[in-house]
Design a protein around this motif. Sequence first.
Motif, PDB file in Angstrom:
ATOM      1  N   SER A  75      34.677  48.671  36.214  1.00  0.00           N
ATOM      2  CA  SER A  75      35.242  47.372  36.595  1.00  0.00           C
ATOM      3  C   SER A  75      35.237  47.210  38.110  1.00  0.00           C
ATOM      4  O   SER A  75      34.879  46.150  38.633  1.00  0.00           O
ATOM      5  CB  SER A  75      36.669  47.216  36.049  1.00  0.00           C
ATOM      6  N   ALA A  89      35.011  40.221  28.652  1.00  0.00           N
ATOM      7  CA  ALA A  89      35.586  41.096  29.669  1.00  0.00           C
ATOM      8  C   ALA A  89      35.836  40.206  30.889  1.00  0.00           C
ATOM      9  O   ALA A  89      34.924  39.514  31.349  1.00  0.00           O
ATOM     10  CB  ALA A  89      34.645  42.232  30.035  1.00  0.00           C
ATOM     11  N   ILE A 141      37.489  40.374  34.772  1.00  0.00           N
ATOM     12  CA  ILE A 141      37.958  41.248  35.838  1.00  0.00           C
ATOM     13  C   ILE A 141      38.314  40.375  37.029  1.00  0.00           C
ATOM     14  O   ILE A 141      37.514  39.530  37.444  1.00  0.00           O
ATOM     15  CB  ILE A 141      36.884  42.283  36.230  1.00  0.00           C
ATOM     16  N   ALA A 181      41.821  43.975  34.773  1.00  0.00           N
ATOM     17  CA  ALA A 181      40.706  43.809  33.835  1.00  0.00           C
ATOM     18  C   ALA A 181      41.252  43.645  32.419  1.00  0.00           C
ATOM     19  O   ALA A 181      42.227  44.302  32.041  1.00  0.00           O
ATOM     20  CB  ALA A 181      39.774  45.021  33.903  1.00  0.00           C
TER      21      ALA A 181
END
Length: 145
Positions: free
Chosen positions: A57, A97, A99, A109
């Motif tokens: 991340s 996802a 972040i 995240a």
Amino acid sequence: MSKLSESMKPHLDQVAERLLAEVPGVRHVLILTTDGLKAAVAGELGEDDQDRAAAMSAGLLSAARAATQALAGTEDLAISQVITETSSTDGGPRGWAIIMGTGHNIALAVWAGPDADIGIIAHRMTVHAGSLSGLLTAPARSDER
């Protein structure tokens, strides 16, 4: 390396757990330093995956910043968030996802399922990121050993 105060750990855990509980579809939450160290985790992500996710991340935020600065032709840009949508033709995990840098060398995240509302997730992440950036400062990584 970044070091976070142990006295902040309960607060970080609480923020991660709250985000996991309050947003439908969120499966994992990770608070990390921008040099890739996990600070807090909520959800059922395994220990090895937690460390790997934190490192990746942080790397993704850094790569996104560099690519965006190159595309824009200026280094006077920061990344607010990186959103990745996944799909699979072989039955693998599908979802999102997200972040987000929070400032002060801290990032947040989230992994969410395919039916999650990313608008709500991004809003709640922004709210929590604001509380994190006001309370935390992880020192920037030093190359001195």
